[in-house]
Scaffold this active site. Structure first.
Site, PDB file in Angstrom:
ATOM      1  N   ALA A  12      35.657 -40.640 -12.139  1.00  0.00           N
ATOM      2  CA  ALA A  12      35.643 -39.255 -11.695  1.00  0.00           C
ATOM      3  C   ALA A  12      34.228 -38.721 -11.838  1.00  0.00           C
ATOM      4  O   ALA A  12      33.476 -39.135 -12.721  1.00  0.00           O
ATOM      5  CB  ALA A  12      36.609 -38.405 -12.516  1.00  0.00           C
TER       6      ALA A  12
ATOM      7  N   ALA B  16      31.778 -35.046 -11.502  1.00  0.00           N
ATOM      8  CA  ALA B  16      31.727 -33.594 -11.380  1.00  0.00           C
ATOM      9  C   ALA B  16      30.275 -33.140 -11.365  1.00  0.00           C
ATOM     10  O   ALA B  16      29.349 -33.952 -11.394  1.00  0.00           O
ATOM     11  CB  ALA B  16      32.492 -32.942 -12.521  1.00  0.00           C
ATOM     12  N   SER B  17      30.082 -31.821 -11.330  1.00  0.00           N
ATOM     13  CA  SER B  17      28.736 -31.288 -11.176  1.00  0.00           C
ATOM     14  C   SER B  17      27.858 -31.545 -12.389  1.00  0.00           C
ATOM     15  O   SER B  17      26.642 -31.665 -12.261  1.00  0.00           O
ATOM     16  CB  SER B  17      28.808 -29.785 -10.910  1.00  0.00           C
ATOM     17  OG  SER B  17      29.483 -29.133 -11.975  1.00  0.00           O
TER      18      SER B  17
ATOM     19  N   GLN C  90      29.937 -37.396 -15.294  1.00  0.00           N
ATOM     20  CA  GLN C  90      30.935 -38.267 -14.691  1.00  0.00           C
ATOM     21  C   GLN C  90      31.580 -39.120 -15.765  1.00  0.00           C
ATOM     22  O   GLN C  90      31.030 -39.303 -16.857  1.00  0.00           O
ATOM     23  CB  GLN C  90      30.323 -39.128 -13.594  1.00  0.00           C
ATOM     24  CG  GLN C  90      29.179 -40.020 -13.988  1.00  0.00           C
ATOM     25  CD  GLN C  90      28.461 -40.566 -12.756  1.00  0.00           C
ATOM     26  OE1 GLN C  90      28.352 -39.894 -11.720  1.00  0.00           O
ATOM     27  NE2 GLN C  90      27.974 -41.797 -12.842  1.00  0.00           N
ATOM     28  N   VAL C  91      32.761 -39.641 -15.444  1.00  0.00           N
ATOM     29  CA  VAL C  91      33.615 -40.277 -16.442  1.00  0.00           C
ATOM     30  C   VAL C  91      33.828 -41.750 -16.121  1.00  0.00           C
ATOM     31  O   VAL C  91      34.058 -42.124 -14.964  1.00  0.00           O
ATOM     32  CB  VAL C  91      34.984 -39.571 -16.504  1.00  0.00           C
ATOM     33  CG1 VAL C  91      35.912 -40.278 -17.477  1.00  0.00           C
ATOM     34  CG2 VAL C  91      34.805 -38.122 -16.931  1.00  0.00           C
TER      35      VAL C  91
ATOM     36  N   LYS D 230      32.589 -39.620 -20.996  1.00  0.00           N
ATOM     37  CA  LYS D 230      31.919 -38.689 -20.086  1.00  0.00           C
ATOM     38  C   LYS D 230      30.437 -38.643 -20.414  1.00  0.00           C
ATOM     39  O   LYS D 230      30.064 -38.374 -21.555  1.00  0.00           O
ATOM     40  CB  LYS D 230      32.543 -37.298 -20.195  1.00  0.00           C
ATOM     41  CG  LYS D 230      31.905 -36.275 -19.250  1.00  0.00           C
ATOM     42  CD  LYS D 230      32.770 -35.038 -19.061  1.00  0.00           C
ATOM     43  CE  LYS D 230      32.853 -34.186 -20.287  1.00  0.00           C
ATOM     44  NZ  LYS D 230      33.513 -32.874 -20.012  1.00  0.00           N
TER      45      LYS D 230
ATOM     46  N   ASP E  70      38.223 -22.727 -18.432  1.00  0.00           N
ATOM     47  CA  ASP E  70      38.258 -23.487 -17.184  1.00  0.00           C
ATOM     48  C   ASP E  70      39.674 -23.987 -16.934  1.00  0.00           C
ATOM     49  O   ASP E  70      39.939 -25.185 -16.932  1.00  0.00           O
ATOM     50  CB  ASP E  70      37.279 -24.666 -17.282  1.00  0.00           C
ATOM     51  CG  ASP E  70      36.978 -25.270 -15.917  1.00  0.00           C
ATOM     52  OD1 ASP E  70      37.328 -24.641 -14.894  1.00  0.00           O
ATOM     53  OD2 ASP E  70      36.408 -26.375 -15.867  1.00  0.00           O
TER      54      ASP E  70
END
Length: 811
Positions: free
Chosen positions: A174, A176-177, A180-181, A196, A326
Site C-alpha cells: 500500500a 500513501a502520500s 508506504q507499507v 511503514k 483520520d
C-alpha cells in the site's frame, strides 16, 4: 479483497508499476536530526523558523510557486470563465470541475492532499459544489522506489532485512502520500507484521508548502472576506501534518489507545500492536491485522460495531482527551473475530478537559431537549464569543440551531424528513383542508410554501431547506454532514457572531464517517441517540461538579421532579454500553459479561462507602417516595385522619385549653401531612416503578412517556445481581443506610418549609388553587408554628446524622 486492501492504515492501494528515482536523504538513522534542507524537525512545527528559513532561500519558494501556478492555472482559468458565462451551477460543469479539482489536488502532492481532505468539510472556505468532490479524495499516490524503501528500513533501524525478516514483500502492499507499507514475517517469532516507511524528503516538501499557504492566507482572507483566522487554520494544519511525520508519536498514540480501551473495559475495539524494537521516527512496525473495511462489510454485526466505534470515539473525545483525526472508512476494520480495529494514529488532537465537560453538558442538554441552554453551550464550545451571546439570542439563530439538532436527534435525514413532513401536514391542516388529497402536487406545493414562510419568521429558512421533493429527498447522506454544512452556512451569513473552532472539523469528520456507515444499514440511524449509552456511562461514573450538573439536567430538565423515562433511559443506556463494548461474546448475547459489568458499575456507585452525586440523588428520590407513600397511606386515608377529624369540636380557650390542646395539635399535624399535587406526581412515579418491578411490561410515567420493562418488568436477574453486589458491601451499606436516614429527615424538613411558603403565597397572591384545579387547604396558625419549629429541629437532626456519617472511617 486483497491483503493490501485489508491493511489500510496508510490509505488505499495505488499501482506499484510507476517508479521514482532513488533519493539519498541526510536524515540520520532513527533520530530525525535536522539537515540543511528543512527549517525544523518532525513533530516540531515552527512557523517563525520556517519564515526565516525560506526567506533566506527565495529560489526554492519561487520554484514551488511556479509549479503551483503551472499546475493549477488551467483550473483557475476554467472557474473564472464559468463565472463569466454564468454556468457555475450547471450540473455538468460542476461535475467536471469537481473531478478536475480532485485530480489537481492529488497532483500537487502530500500537503495538498491533506489540505484537500480538511477542506472537504469547509464550505465556508470552498464553494460547496467543489468541496463535495473532495470528499472522494484518497490519500494515495504512486509508490516510490522499492529499493529506496528497503534501504531506508535497513538504514533507519540499523539492521539487515534478511537477519530480521524471513520474508518482506519486494514491492509495497500500500502506498500513501506520506509513506508506504510492506508486509513481512519476523524470523524469530514467525509473526506477520506491517512495516511503514516514510517517503524521502517529505518533511522538506510539507514545510515548504505550509510556508507558501501561510504566506498566501492573508491575501485569500482579504479577497474572500471570510471570518475564519486563515493563518491560524494553516498553522493548525501545519502542526498536524508535521506531527504526523514522527512515527514515534504515532506509535505512542497507537499504544495509548489500546491501553485506554482495555482499562475502561472496551474489549471489542483495539489498535494494531506496535513492535517497538523495529520502530523509530521514519519507520513504524506493527503486527499485521487481518480484516475487512467496516464500511464495505456485509456482516450482520456491522451496526453493533458502528456503536462500538462511536463509543470509542466518544471515550477519546470526552474521557481520554486524545482524538483520532483520520477516521475515513479505510481506517475502520472488522476483524474475523468480530472486533473493531482502528488504524493510522498519525494525526491526533488533544481535547482539553474544560472542552470535554462543555461537550458533555451540550449532549446532556440535547437529550433533555433543553434547547434554551444552546446559546450558552455555543459560547463554551467556542462557536460564539462571550460578548456576542445576547446578539446571538437576538439574531434568531438559537431557534435555527435547536431545530436542526432536534431533527437530527430523530434519526437519519431521510427518515427525519418523513417525520417532518408528517408534522407539517398536521400543523397546516386547516390551510390544506381545501384539498381532497393532501399529497397532491398542488397541496404539496402549498405545504412547502407555508413551511418556508413559517421557517423564515424564525430566522431559520436556509438552515433547514433541502433540495428536491421534501418527502423523498436523498440530497444528504449524513445528518452530521448536513449539520456541519448548515453550521458553516450560518457562519457565512453571520460572520460577526458565529465562528467554527478547529476541533469541530475533526470531530464532525469522525462522526460523519461513523454515521455514514450506520445509515448504510438503517436510514433512520440517529447518531445523537447512539451517543446516549456512552453519555449514561459517563454521567453515572463522573462525580465532577459540571458532570453533576449535566446529569441533573438530563434527569430533571428545568424542573424539580424526576423524569422517570430519562432515568430508565439512563439505566438501559449503561447496560447497552457495557454489553456492546465489554466483549464480542457479550455483544452477541453469548455471555453475560456486559450485563454483569453494568450491575457491578451501578452497585459501585449506589452502594459506595464514600458519598457521590448519583447516590445522593437516588437516596433523595427514595426518601421523597417513602415520605409521600407513608403520608398518603396513614394521614390522607381514613386510617388515622378520619377518627381525629370526626371528633366533635370543643370550645377553645380558657379552662378548656388543657383538654383541647392535644386535639388541636393532632389536627394541626394532619394539616401538614396533606398530600398535594406534587405528592400526587411522586405517588404516580411510585406506582409506575411498582408496575415495572412486578412485571407490568408497559406503563406510562406522569408525563405520558411510555416505559417498557424488558421481559415483563424489571428483570429478576438484575435485581439478584444488585442484591449480590450489595451483600458484598456490608460496611458500605451501613453508611448508605445512615445517609438515607439523613435524606429522609431532610425531606421532612424541606416539606414543612415548603408548606409554610405555600401558605404565605396563598395569602399574598390570593391564589388557593393547585395545579389540578383543586383548592389548597388553608393552614392554621398552630400548624404553621409547628411546621417552623419542626423544620428547625429536623434540620439540626439531619446535620447530626451527616456529621455521624462523616466520622465513620472508610474501610
Amino acid at each position: 479483497k486483497t491483503k493490501a486492501e485489508i491493511w489500510s492504515g496508510v490509505g488505499p492501494l495505488s499501482a506499484t508499476s510507476e517508479k521514482s528515482t532513488s533519493i539519498t536523504t541526510t536524515t540520520h538513522r532513527g533520530t530525525g536530526h535536522k539537515n540543511e534542507n528543512v527549517p525544523y524537525l518532525e513533530a516540531s512545527y515552527d512557523p517563525a523558523a520556517a519564515e526565516i528559513f525560506f526567506k533566506s532561500r527565495p529560489l526554492a519558494s519561487a520554484q514551488r510557486l511556479a509549479q503551483l501556478v503551472t499546475k493549477s492555472g488551467g483550473f483557475i482559468a476554467s472557474t473564472m470563465l464559468d463565472k463569466k458565462l454564468d454556468r457555475e451551477d450547471d450540473s455538468h460543469i460542476v461535475d467536471k470541475r469537481s473531478k478536475e479539482l480532485l485530480e489537481l489536488v492529488t497532483a500537487l502532492g502530500p500537503t495538498f492532499i491533506k489540505v484537500g481532505q480538511a477542506l472537504s468539510t469547509r464550505t465556508d472556505l470552498l464553494p460547496a459544489r467543489y468541496a463535495s468532490g473532495l470528499t472522494k479524495l484518497q490519500d494515495a499516490v504512486p509508490p516510490f522506489s522499492a529499493e529506496v524503501g528497503r534501504a531506508m528500513i535497513e538504514d533507519e533501524l540499523g539492521i539487515r532485512i534478511d537477519d530480521v525478516f524471513s520474508s518482506l514483500s519486494l514491492e509495497p502492499v500500500a502506498s500513501a502520500s506520506i509513506g508506504q507499507v510492506y508486509r513481512g514475517t519476523l524470523r524469530e517469532s514467525g509473526e506477520d507484521v506491517a512495516v511503514k516507511v516514510q517517503r524521502p524528503r517529505v518533511l522538506e516538501n510539507v514545510a515548504l508548502d505550509i510556508f507558501m499557504l501561510r504566506s498566501l492566507a492573508p491575501l485569500w482572507k482579504k479577497s474572500q472576506d471570510v471570518n475564519t483566522d486563515l493563518v491560524g487554520l494553516v498553522d493548525a494544519w501545519g502542526e498536524g501534518f508535521v506531527n504526523e511525520l514522527d512515527y514515534r508519536d504515532e506509535a505512542k498514540a497507537t499504544k495509548a489507545f489500546s491501553a485506554a480501551m482495555k482499562e475502561r473495559g472496551l474489549g471489542s475495539v483495539f489498535a494494531p500492536e506496535v513492535v517497538d524494537e523495529l520502530s523509530n521516527v521514519h519507520v513504524l512496525t506493527t503486527k499485521w491485522v487481518d480484516g475487512e473495511r467496516l464500511a464495505s462489510s456485509d456482516a450482520e454485526d456491522v451496526p453493533r460495531l458502528c456503536g462500538v466505534a462511536l463509543n470509542a470515539y466518544l471515550t477519546m473525545l470526552l474521557d481520554t482527551g486524545t482524538l483520532h483525526c483520520d477516521p475515513h472508512p479505510g481506517n475502520l476494520l472488522r476483524t474475523p473475530d468480530g472486533r473493531l480495529c482502528i488504524l493510522d494514529w498519525g494525526m491526533v488532537i488533544q481535547v482539553p478537559q474544560d472542552l470535554q465537560l462543555s461537550l458533555l453538558e451540550f449532549i446532556a442538554n440535547l437529550n433533555a431537549e433543553n434547547y434554551e441552554e444552546v446559546p450558552n453551550d455555543l459560547v463554551k464550545l467556542s462557536f460564539v464569543p462571550a460578548d456576542k451571546l445576547e446578539e446571538l439570542r437576538d439574531s434568531g439563530l438559537t431557534f435555527a440551531i435547536s431545530s436542526m439538532l432536534k431533527l437530527a436527534g430523530e434519526g437519519g435525514p431521510k427518515g427525519a424528513m418523513k417525520r417532518m413532513v408528517s408534522q407539517n401536514k398536521e400543523k397546516f391542516a386547516s390551510q390544506l383542508s381545501e384539498f381532497d388529497d393532501i399529497d397532491s402536487p398542488e397541496a404539496t406545493k402549498l405545504r412547502q410554501k407555508l413551511f418556508r414562510e413559517d421557517w423564515q419568521k424564525q430566522m431559520a429558512e436556509d438552515s433547514m431547506m433541502r433540495s428536491g421533493d421534501d418527502s423523498s429527498s436523498n440530497a444528504m447522506t449524513s445528518t452530521t454532514a448536513d449539520l456541519t454544512m448548515k453550521i458553516e452556512q450560518m457562519q457565512q451569513e453571520n460572520t460577526d457572531v458565529f465562528a467554527i473552532p478547529d476541533y469541530f472539523i475533526y470531530m464532525s469528520r469522525a462522526f460523519a464517517t461513523l454515521e455514514g456507515i450506520g445509515l448504510s444499514s438503517n436510514e433512520d440511524y440517529s447518531i445523537l441517540s447512539e451517543c446516549f449509552p456512552y453519555l449514561a456511562k459517563r454521567l453515572l461514573s463522573d462525580d465532577s461538579p459540571r458532570a453533576r450538573g449535566a446529569l441533573r439536567t438530563l434527569l430533571y430538565g428545568n424542573g424539580s421532579e424526576l423524569n422517570l423515562s430519562k432515568l430508565q433511559d439512563l439505566s438501559s443506556g449503561l447496560e447497552s454500553y457495557t454489553v456492546s463494548t465489554s466483549s464480542v461474546e457479550s455483544s452477541r448475547g453469548e455471555s453475560n459479561d456486559g450485563k454483569n459489568a453494568a450491575a457491578e458499575q451501578i452497585a459501585s456507585v449506589v452502594f459506595a462507602e464514600e458519598s457521590n452525586y448519583v447516590q445522593q440523588l437516588l437516596l433523595r428520590e427514595s426518601a421523597i417516595a417513602l415520605d409521600a407513600v407513608v403520608r398518603n397511606e396513614l394521614f390522607s386515608s381514613s386510617l388515622l385522619a378520619a377518627p381525629i377529624q370526626n371528633l366533635p369540636m370543643l370550645p377553645s380557650g380558657g379552662s378548656f385549653n388543657p383538654f383541647t390542646l392535644p386535639l388541636d395539635v393532632a389536627r394541626a399535624m394532619l394539616e401538614l401531612q396533606v398530600v398535594d399535587d406534587v405528592d400526587e406526581q411522586r405517588l404516580s412515579n411510585v406506582r409506575v416503578l411498582t408496575n415495572l418491578a412486578t412485571g407490568n411490561s408497559s406503563t406510562n410515567d406522569k408525563t405520558g412517556n411510555k416505559l417498557v420493562g424488558s421481559g415483563g418488568g424489571i428483570r429478576k436477574e438484575n435485581i439478584q445481581k444488585l442484591a449480590k453486589e450489595a451483600a458484598a458491601r456490608r460496611t458500605a451499606l451501613m453508611r448508605v443506610g445512615v445517609r438515607f436516614g439523613g435524606s429522609l429527615v431532610t425531606i421532612q424538613a424541606e416539606r414543612l418549609r415548603h408548606r409554610v411558603d405555600q401558605n404565605k403565597n396563598r395569602d399574598n397572591n390570593n391564589n388557593n388553587k393547585r395545579h389540578d384545579g383543586k383548592s389548597l387547604p388553608k393552614v392554621s396558625k398552630l400548624a404553621l408554628r409547628l411546621a417552623v419549629t419542626g423544620a428547625k429541629r429536623l434540620e439540626r437532626l439531619a446535620d447530626d446524622i451527616y456529621s455521624f456519617d462523616n466520622q465513620l472511617t472508610p474501610r
